[in-house]
Design a protein around this motif. Structure first.
Motif, PDB file in Angstrom:
ATOM      1  N   UNK A   1       0.846  -1.197   0.000  1.00 58.48           N
ATOM      2  CA  UNK A   1       0.000   0.000   0.000  1.00 58.48           C
ATOM      3  C   UNK A   1       0.882   1.248   0.000  1.00 58.48           C
ATOM      4  N   UNK A   2       0.546   2.194  -0.859  1.00 57.46           N
ATOM      5  CA  UNK A   2       1.302   3.452  -0.942  1.00 57.46           C
ATOM      6  C   UNK A   2       0.773   4.425   0.118  1.00 57.46           C
ATOM      7  N   UNK A   3       1.225   4.212   1.330  1.00 57.00           N
ATOM      8  CA  UNK A   3       0.809   5.064   2.453  1.00 57.00           C
ATOM      9  C   UNK A   3       2.054   5.562   3.175  1.00 57.00           C
ATOM     10  N   UNK A   4       1.845   6.485   4.101  1.00 54.08           N
ATOM     11  CA  UNK A   4       2.967   7.002   4.884  1.00 54.08           C
ATOM     12  C   UNK A   4       3.607   5.880   5.700  1.00 54.08           C
ATOM     13  N   UNK A   5       4.916   5.892   5.881  1.00 58.64           N
ATOM     14  CA  UNK A   5       5.620   4.816   6.601  1.00 58.64           C
ATOM     15  C   UNK A   5       5.051   4.522   7.982  1.00 58.64           C
ATOM     16  N   UNK A   6       4.608   5.550   8.686  1.00 56.91           N
ATOM     17  CA  UNK A   6       4.098   5.335  10.044  1.00 56.91           C
ATOM     18  C   UNK A   6       2.797   4.516  10.049  1.00 56.91           C
ATOM     19  N   UNK A   7       2.092   4.480   8.910  1.00 55.40           N
ATOM     20  CA  UNK A   7       0.847   3.705   8.828  1.00 55.40           C
ATOM     21  C   UNK A   7       1.099   2.223   8.603  1.00 55.40           C
ATOM     22  N   UNK A   8       2.337   1.864   8.258  1.00 52.35           N
ATOM     23  CA  UNK A   8       2.662   0.464   8.026  1.00 52.35           C
ATOM     24  C   UNK A   8       2.482  -0.372   9.294  1.00 52.35           C
TER      25      UNK A   8
ATOM     26  N   UNK B   1      11.325  -4.572 -11.686  1.00 55.91           N
ATOM     27  CA  UNK B   1      10.914  -5.792 -10.987  1.00 55.91           C
ATOM     28  C   UNK B   1       9.889  -5.446  -9.901  1.00 55.91           C
ATOM     29  N   UNK B   2       9.294  -4.266 -10.019  1.00 55.32           N
ATOM     30  CA  UNK B   2       8.393  -3.750  -8.984  1.00 55.32           C
ATOM     31  C   UNK B   2       6.949  -4.124  -9.301  1.00 55.32           C
ATOM     32  N   UNK B   3       6.326  -4.906  -8.425  1.00 45.71           N
ATOM     33  CA  UNK B   3       4.923  -5.297  -8.563  1.00 45.71           C
ATOM     34  C   UNK B   3       4.096  -4.386  -7.668  1.00 45.71           C
ATOM     35  N   UNK B   4       3.184  -3.649  -8.275  1.00 46.25           N
ATOM     36  CA  UNK B   4       2.387  -2.672  -7.526  1.00 46.25           C
ATOM     37  C   UNK B   4       1.209  -3.346  -6.827  1.00 46.25           C
ATOM     38  N   UNK B   5       1.539  -4.195  -5.856  1.00 42.61           N
ATOM     39  CA  UNK B   5       0.518  -4.897  -5.067  1.00 42.61           C
ATOM     40  C   UNK B   5       1.200  -5.450  -3.821  1.00 42.61           C
ATOM     41  N   UNK B   6       0.398  -6.027  -2.903  1.00 44.50           N
ATOM     42  CA  UNK B   6       1.009  -6.627  -1.711  1.00 44.50           C
ATOM     43  C   UNK B   6       1.172  -8.137  -1.859  1.00 44.50           C
ATOM     44  N   UNK B   7       0.830  -8.675  -3.031  1.00 43.17           N
ATOM     45  CA  UNK B   7       1.107 -10.076  -3.357  1.00 43.17           C
ATOM     46  C   UNK B   7       1.328 -10.194  -4.865  1.00 43.17           C
ATOM     47  N   UNK B   8       1.719 -11.372  -5.319  1.00 46.86           N
ATOM     48  CA  UNK B   8       2.028 -11.573  -6.741  1.00 46.86           C
ATOM     49  C   UNK B   8       0.744 -11.723  -7.547  1.00 46.86           C
ATOM     50  N   UNK B   9       0.189 -10.624  -7.935  1.00 48.99           N
ATOM     51  CA  UNK B   9      -1.039 -10.581  -8.730  1.00 48.99           C
ATOM     52  C   UNK B   9      -0.678 -10.694 -10.206  1.00 48.99           C
TER      53      UNK B   9
END
Length: 313
Positions: A20-27, A175-183
């Motif tokens: 997720x493209x969110x602020x680091x503190x939200x991780x 090599x960047x996949x824009x998701x949190x799993x291999x979609x």
């Protein structure tokens, strides 16, 4: 698009999962939310399987299917959630090439298997309500095993084809996949190959999976509704509908969330990620609750377990 300058898939050692493209503190919040949801998935589905296995009164076709449904829900969440949880607190957020292939294969395998299993469960409810006197004859142990085995076989065949076509492409420098799993969709986005064959195969697979399962479910419930409406008493109609309401809820939840993901515009990847969370974590978390809260037999079996535990204490 030209393949010039692209590396073959054999040259790729791994990928980066953006998440997720969110602020680091939200991780940290995402880590806790995923961890809590996955913990509930584990607790709910393992408990459901344990109750079905240990209670002899639940040794019926419906609960045989339900036990397999819990196993599948638990499995496809486990394929995705642990890696995502680790990556929330990791700086690299990487996954190996082999790990990505395995994740996509297992995820596709369990998701497709669940679609066919839900169709088998709809057929089971159709026989139970429309032909109750012949239910034990029609829904024999052998037929139930064949329906479940057929569901797993369809999942296995479709996932092999999906993974083979997805990873047959050549990749660009990214090599960047824009998701949190291999979609598969996001994997194909970083490819430099012509994707016309991939799109055709994906469309054919979708038709192979969606059309027969939806037809079986819809036709089964058309007959169920017609039969139930012929029951003269209101109490009889209510009792008949209650036997299939849990299954209908699970079907609506799964197909609703999956449809939302794939109908979401590709231009809004963050919304697609949020929607993916629903069928990866929320649906498997809610399914045991739907069946336990709306099912008298499961509630009674759960009550027995809790009473025994209380007696031992």
């Amino acid at each position: 698009m030209s393949d010039k300058g692209a590396g073959n898939h054999s040259d790729v050692t791994g990928f980066i999962l953006v998440g997720f493209r969110v602020r680091p503190e939200l991780h940290v919040l995402l880590f806790l939310a995923f961890l809590l949801a996955y913990g509930m998935v584990l607790l709910g589905n393992i408990s459901m399987m344990a109750i079905i296995v240990t209670d002899s009164q639940l040794n019926t076709p419906m609960y045989f299917f339900l036990g397999n449904l819990s196993f599948i829900d638990l499995s496809y969440s486990t394929v995705i959630a642990p890696q995502a949880i680790i990556n929330f607190l990791s700086e690299k957020k990487t996954i190996s090439f082999v790990g990505c292939v395995a994740q996509l294969f297992l995820y596709a395998f369990f998701m497709v298997t669940e679609a066919f299993l839900l169709a088998a469960m709809a057929y089971d409810r159709f026989i139970a309500i429309c032909n109750p006197l012949l239910y034990s004859v029609h829904m024999s142990r052998r037929l139930c095993s064949q329906l479940v085995a057929g569901s797993y076989l369809c999942g296995w065949l479709s996932s092999i084809l999906q993974v083979s076509i997805t990873f047959s492409v050549s990749f660009c420098a990214s090599r960047v996949i824009d998701h949190f799993y291999c979609d598969s969709y996001q994997i194909e986005k970083i490819s430099c190959s012509n994707l016309s064959v991939n799109k055709m195969v994906s469309l054919s697979l979708a038709a192979f999976i969606i059309l027969p399962t939806i037809v079986v479910i819809v036709v089964s419930y058309m007959y169920i509704v017609t039969t139930v409406l012929k029951i003269p008493s209101r109490e009889g109609r209510k009792k008949a509908f209650s036997t299939c309401s849990s299954h209908l809820g699970v079907v609506s939840l799964l197909y609703g969330t999956v449809s939302f993901v794939y109908l979401t515009p590709p231009s809004n990847p963050e919304l697609r990620k949020v929607a993916s969370v629903f069928y990866i974590l929320v649906t498997p978390m809610l399914n045991p609750l739907i069946y336990s809260l709306r099912n008298k037999d499961v509630k009674q079996a759960l009550g027995k377990v809790l009473w025994k535990k209380k007696s031992l204490d």
